[in-house]
Each structure stands twice: as structure tokens, then as C-alpha cells.
Design a protein around this motif. Structure first.
Motif, PDB file in Angstrom:
ATOM      1  N   THR A  16       0.850  -1.191   0.000  1.00 24.16           N
ATOM      2  CA  THR A  16       0.000   0.000   0.000  1.00 24.16           C
ATOM      3  C   THR A  16       0.879   1.232   0.000  1.00 24.16           C
ATOM      4  O   THR A  16       1.822   1.328   0.789  1.00 24.16           O
ATOM      5  N   VAL A  17       0.586   2.160  -0.885  1.00 26.86           N
ATOM      6  CA  VAL A  17       1.253   3.463  -0.906  1.00 26.86           C
ATOM      7  C   VAL A  17       0.279   4.494  -0.361  1.00 26.86           C
ATOM      8  O   VAL A  17      -0.756   4.769  -0.975  1.00 26.86           O
ATOM      9  N   LEU A  18       0.595   5.020   0.811  1.00 26.19           N
ATOM     10  CA  LEU A  18      -0.186   6.106   1.409  1.00 26.19           C
ATOM     11  C   LEU A  18       0.520   7.413   1.077  1.00 26.19           C
ATOM     12  O   LEU A  18       1.662   7.623   1.494  1.00 26.19           O
ATOM     13  N   ALA A  19      -0.136   8.274   0.343  1.00 23.22           N
ATOM     14  CA  ALA A  19       0.479   9.529  -0.077  1.00 23.22           C
ATOM     15  C   ALA A  19      -0.226  10.706   0.562  1.00 23.22           C
ATOM     16  O   ALA A  19      -1.438  10.684   0.772  1.00 23.22           O
ATOM     17  N   ALA A  20       0.539  11.740   0.861  1.00 24.99           N
ATOM     18  CA  ALA A  20      -0.002  12.994   1.378  1.00 24.99           C
ATOM     19  C   ALA A  20       0.290  14.091   0.358  1.00 24.99           C
ATOM     20  O   ALA A  20       1.261  14.844   0.509  1.00 24.99           O
ATOM     21  N   PRO A  21      -0.507  14.184  -0.713  1.00 23.13           N
ATOM     22  CA  PRO A  21      -0.198  15.152  -1.776  1.00 23.13           C
ATOM     23  C   PRO A  21      -0.212  16.600  -1.302  1.00 23.13           C
ATOM     24  O   PRO A  21       0.540  17.429  -1.807  1.00 23.13           O
ATOM     25  N   ASP A  22      -1.093  16.921  -0.327  1.00 17.11           N
ATOM     26  CA  ASP A  22      -1.143  18.273   0.233  1.00 17.11           C
ATOM     27  C   ASP A  22      -1.223  19.328  -0.870  1.00 17.11           C
ATOM     28  O   ASP A  22      -0.537  20.358  -0.832  1.00 17.11           O
ATOM     29  N   GLY A  23      -2.025  19.048  -1.882  1.00 19.50           N
ATOM     30  CA  GLY A  23      -2.232  20.004  -2.964  1.00 19.50           C
ATOM     31  C   GLY A  23      -1.201  19.964  -4.067  1.00 19.50           C
ATOM     32  O   GLY A  23      -1.312  20.716  -5.048  1.00 19.50           O
ATOM     33  N   SER A  24      -0.185  19.104  -3.951  1.00 14.59           N
ATOM     34  CA  SER A  24       0.873  19.030  -4.967  1.00 14.59           C
ATOM     35  C   SER A  24       0.557  17.948  -5.983  1.00 14.59           C
ATOM     36  O   SER A  24       0.662  16.756  -5.688  1.00 14.59           O
ATOM     37  N   ALA A  25       0.180  18.347  -7.192  1.00  9.91           N
ATOM     38  CA  ALA A  25      -0.118  17.379  -8.240  1.00  9.91           C
ATOM     39  C   ALA A  25       1.144  16.614  -8.633  1.00  9.91           C
ATOM     40  O   ALA A  25       1.076  15.418  -8.958  1.00  9.91           O
ATOM     41  N   TRP A  70       3.730  15.771  -6.646  1.00 13.21           N
ATOM     42  CA  TRP A  70       4.030  14.734  -5.655  1.00 13.21           C
ATOM     43  C   TRP A  70       3.020  13.592  -5.751  1.00 13.21           C
ATOM     44  O   TRP A  70       3.391  12.426  -5.665  1.00 13.21           O
ATOM     45  N   ALA A  71       1.749  13.931  -5.971  1.00 10.57           N
ATOM     46  CA  ALA A  71       0.736  12.888  -6.152  1.00 10.57           C
ATOM     47  C   ALA A  71       1.073  12.018  -7.352  1.00 10.57           C
ATOM     48  O   ALA A  71       0.943  10.791  -7.300  1.00 10.57           O
ATOM     49  N   GLY A  72       1.542  12.631  -8.432  1.00  8.96           N
ATOM     50  CA  GLY A  72       1.905  11.863  -9.616  1.00  8.96           C
ATOM     51  C   GLY A  72       3.077  10.928  -9.365  1.00  8.96           C
ATOM     52  O   GLY A  72       3.083   9.783  -9.849  1.00  8.96           O
ATOM     53  N   ARG A  73       4.054  11.384  -8.605  1.00 11.23           N
ATOM     54  CA  ARG A  73       5.210  10.536  -8.308  1.00 11.23           C
ATOM     55  C   ARG A  73       4.809   9.376  -7.405  1.00 11.23           C
ATOM     56  O   ARG A  73       5.297   8.249  -7.566  1.00 11.23           O
ATOM     57  N   GLN A  74       3.923   9.646  -6.464  1.00 11.97           N
ATOM     58  CA  GLN A  74       3.456   8.564  -5.591  1.00 11.97           C
ATOM     59  C   GLN A  74       2.596   7.571  -6.365  1.00 11.97           C
ATOM     60  O   GLN A  74       2.693   6.350  -6.153  1.00 11.97           O
ATOM     61  N   ARG A 119       4.518   1.047 -10.164  1.00 14.10           N
ATOM     62  CA  ARG A 119       5.750   0.270 -10.326  1.00 14.10           C
ATOM     63  C   ARG A 119       5.784  -0.932  -9.393  1.00 14.10           C
ATOM     64  O   ARG A 119       6.296  -1.996  -9.741  1.00 14.10           O
ATOM     65  N   LEU A 120       5.222  -0.768  -8.203  1.00 15.57           N
ATOM     66  CA  LEU A 120       5.258  -1.844  -7.210  1.00 15.57           C
ATOM     67  C   LEU A 120       3.994  -2.703  -7.224  1.00 15.57           C
ATOM     68  O   LEU A 120       3.873  -3.622  -6.413  1.00 15.57           O
ATOM     69  N   GLY A 121       3.062  -2.391  -8.102  1.00 12.27           N
ATOM     70  CA  GLY A 121       1.806  -3.125  -8.110  1.00 12.27           C
ATOM     71  C   GLY A 121       1.022  -2.903  -6.838  1.00 12.27           C
ATOM     72  O   GLY A 121       0.368  -3.818  -6.319  1.00 12.27           O
ATOM     73  N   ALA A 122       1.077  -1.689  -6.315  1.00 13.77           N
ATOM     74  CA  ALA A 122       0.530  -1.385  -4.996  1.00 13.77           C
ATOM     75  C   ALA A 122      -0.842  -0.730  -5.086  1.00 13.77           C
ATOM     76  O   ALA A 122      -1.217  -0.130  -6.100  1.00 13.77           O
ATOM     77  N   ARG A 123      -1.558  -0.818  -3.982  1.00 16.04           N
ATOM     78  CA  ARG A 123      -2.769  -0.030  -3.810  1.00 16.04           C
ATOM     79  C   ARG A 123      -2.361   1.383  -3.427  1.00 16.04           C
ATOM     80  O   ARG A 123      -1.491   1.574  -2.584  1.00 16.04           O
ATOM     81  N   TYR A 124      -2.981   2.372  -4.067  1.00 18.96           N
ATOM     82  CA  TYR A 124      -2.659   3.779  -3.808  1.00 18.96           C
ATOM     83  C   TYR A 124      -3.797   4.422  -3.030  1.00 18.96           C
ATOM     84  O   TYR A 124      -4.969   4.218  -3.334  1.00 18.96           O
ATOM     85  N   GLU A 125      -3.424   5.191  -2.019  1.00 24.30           N
ATOM     86  CA  GLU A 125      -4.433   5.944  -1.273  1.00 24.30           C
ATOM     87  C   GLU A 125      -3.889   7.331  -0.957  1.00 24.30           C
ATOM     88  O   GLU A 125      -2.814   7.462  -0.364  1.00 24.30           O
ATOM     89  N   ALA A 126      -4.629   8.336  -1.369  1.00 25.06           N
ATOM     90  CA  ALA A 126      -4.289   9.703  -1.003  1.00 25.06           C
ATOM     91  C   ALA A 126      -4.901  10.002   0.362  1.00 25.06           C
ATOM     92  O   ALA A 126      -6.110   9.847   0.551  1.00 25.06           O
ATOM     93  N   VAL A 127      -4.070  10.402   1.314  1.00 23.41           N
ATOM     94  CA  VAL A 127      -4.524  10.678   2.671  1.00 23.41           C
ATOM     95  C   VAL A 127      -4.652  12.192   2.827  1.00 23.41           C
ATOM     96  O   VAL A 127      -3.650  12.907   2.872  1.00 23.41           O
ATOM     97  N   GLU A 128      -5.885  12.646   2.899  1.00 24.07           N
ATOM     98  CA  GLU A 128      -6.133  14.075   3.007  1.00 24.07           C
ATOM     99  C   GLU A 128      -7.217  14.330   4.058  1.00 24.07           C
ATOM    100  O   GLU A 128      -8.177  13.547   4.145  1.00 24.07           O
TER     101      GLU A 128
END
Length: 285
Positions: free
Chosen positions: A223-232, A234-238, A244-253
Motif C-alpha cells: 500500500t502506498v499512502l500519499a499525502a499530496p497536500d495540494g501538490s499534483a 508529488w501525487a503523480g510521483r506517488q 511500479r510496485l503493483g501497490a494499492r494507492y491511497e491519497a490521505v487528506e
């Protein structure tokens, strides 16, 4: 249970709480075991929660050697061996410790039950810097100079507090003042932070190489937990890391970089669901 165990000849500060399947929590650059305090009560009823300080962090002894991706992956395994916890375990890595958690799963696939990468560092094209020995010497020299000038005692806790405030959506540092003073007034933590920061690129480059030769086990959910905090960006890199890792993505806001302080519920939920989340086919390489 609060203790010290020796891994690689270095005394590591470890806190073990709860019962059940094991999860290991590893914080980012310059952070300490108590930065996971809000997460632990949510996990301890369901998991054996292991928190530890890397060398030169928290209450652990200074580092004997510079950090490396392989060394940090083996460090987690060595810590589990010292605690007689063979696994499999879910490893949670925040920021730079995301490199370490991923390295552990690649180097010790049979011991990995899941990975949770909490706003983890991402370096898509890292290259190993030249002259690593000179870089280590420079980091140690700067640490010695600042320590001789009294910088850790005078500024360490204040720098810690300011960094945490700037890294949170909610602001403020909930850590007890006595613990902050105990850790951040020391030259040990200054040296440890400088050493990890100096070798950040080398660790990132080593992990990229490790991805080429040591695939993640297909049955280990990520699982990739990302905190984009308004940054498109950083969200794109996450997002790219998750693909790449075949992971579940979750934006934590809402959340800043210190997700475990802003949104401990999201971190705990990701850990508790780790064994239930099928991993997509990875797109590594």
C-alpha cells in the motif's frame, strides 16, 4: 516493553507492544519511536507492534557504518531475529524508511507479509554519488563542528519542533517535551541525521538496482499512502511508485508529510488490511 537489542554490534532502542501478527514501524529521517504514538493504540489490540530507532536516532547508539539499502533491509531482519520474531511481518516505512521497508521485502521475501509505504521517498533516476568515504567524513566533520559549538543543546529541540510543525496539516508537535529534549539535545541524533541525509542518494540508487535483481514476492500486498497536500507533482510521483510496485494507492487528506501524526487512522487501517489486499501485477524495471 521498552528495551535495547544489539544488531550489527549497535545497541538499538526498541519498543514492543500488543499481540497478534507482527508489524514493524520505521520513521523517517531524524524522527523517533514516539512519532508513532498516535498509531500504536489503534494497532496494539490486533498486532504485535515493533517500533525501533535506527542508529543515531531516538535513543539508539551511533551508527557503526554509513547507511545502505541492503544494510537497512538486513537491519530489520536482524532486529526481528534479536526479538525472536521470525515473521512474516508487515513493515511500515515512512519517508526515507520506505526505501528500507522495500529493501527488506526484496531481500527477505519469505519474512514479508505486507508493506505500507507512508508518504515514502521517491527517486526515479537516482545515481550513486562519487567519493562515499569523503561524504561520510564530511558529514562526521560537520557534526563534530556543530556539536563543539553547542548547536544540538541550543537548537536541537527547537529545530525538531519547527520541522514537525511545517510537516503537518494540523501543525504543532505532540511529542512530550522531556522526550524531545532527551533525544534532540544530543550530538548523537545530529550525527545520525547528517549521516543518513548525506547517503540518501546512494541508498536510493542502491534500491533501484535491487529492484532489478530481487523482485517483490507476488503474494505480498503493498500500500502506498500519499499525502499530496495540494501538490499534483508529488501525487503523480506517488501514483507512479504504486504502479511500479503493483501497490494499492491511497491519497490521505488532509495530511502533511507526517501522516502518522495527522492521520493515524489511515496508517492503522492500511496495516490491518494489508493481509487482505491482493497485489496487482507489478510494473518494475
Amino acid at each position: 516493553m521498552n528495551m535495547f537489542v544489539r544488531v550489527g554490534g549497535v545497541a538499538h532502542h526498541v519498543v514492543v507492544e500488543g499481540a497478534g501478527p507482527v508489524c514493524v514501524l520505521s520513521a523517517g529521517l531524524g524522527m523517533s519511536w514516539f512519532d508513532w504514538d498516535p498509531v500504536v493504540p489503534l494497532l496494539a489490540p490486533h498486532r504485535t507492534v515493533v517500533r525501533f530507532d535506527r542508529p543515531g536516532h531516538g535513543l539508539s547508539a551511533p551508527a557503526a557504518v554509513p547507511p545502505s539499502a541492503t544494510g537497512e533491509g538486513h537491519r530489520i531482519a536482524g532486529l526481528l531475529d534479536a526479538l525472536s520474531l521470525p515473521g512474516p511481518v508487515t513493515v511500515v516505512g515512512h519517508s526515507i524508511a520506505g526505501f528500507h521497508a522495500e529493501a527488506f521485502a526484496r531481500l527477505h521475501p519469505a519474512r514479508a507479509a505486507g508493506l505500507v509505504l507512508v508518504d515514502a521517498s521517491v527517486e526515479e533516476d537516482a545515481r550513486t554519488p562519487a567519493a562515499p568515504a569523503l561524504r561520510t567524513a564530511a558529514a562526521r566533520g560537520l557534526g563534530a563542528l556543530l556539536s563543539a559549538a553547542g548547536a544540538p543543546a541550543a537548537l536541537g529541540p527547537a529545530v525538531r519542533r519547527a520541522t514537525v510543525r511545517l510537516s503537518r496539516a494540523a501543525g504543532g508537535d505532540p511529542a512530550p517535551a522531556a522526550l524531545v529534549r532527551r533525544c534532540y539535545r544530543t550530538s548523537r541524533v545530529l550525527h545520525g541525521t547528517l549521516l543518513e541525509n548525506t547517503h540518501y542518494r546512494a541508498v536510493a540508487a542502491e534500491l533501484l538496482a535491487l529492484r532489478e535483481r530481487a523482485p517483490l514476492p507476488p503474494d505480498v500486498p503493498v500500500t502506498v499512502l500519499a499525502a499530496p497536500d495540494g501538490s499534483a507533482r508529488w501525487a503523480g510521483r506517488q501514483h507512479a511508485l504504486a504502479r511500479r510496485l503493483g501497490a494499492r494507492y491511497e491519497a490521505v487528506e488532509p495530511s502533511g508529510h507526517l501522516v502518522m501524526l495527522d492521520r493515524p487512522d489511515a496508517v492503522a487501517r492500511a496495516v490491518l488490511h494489508a493481509r487482505e489486499t491482493p497485489r496487482a501485477m507489478p510494473r518494475e524495471g
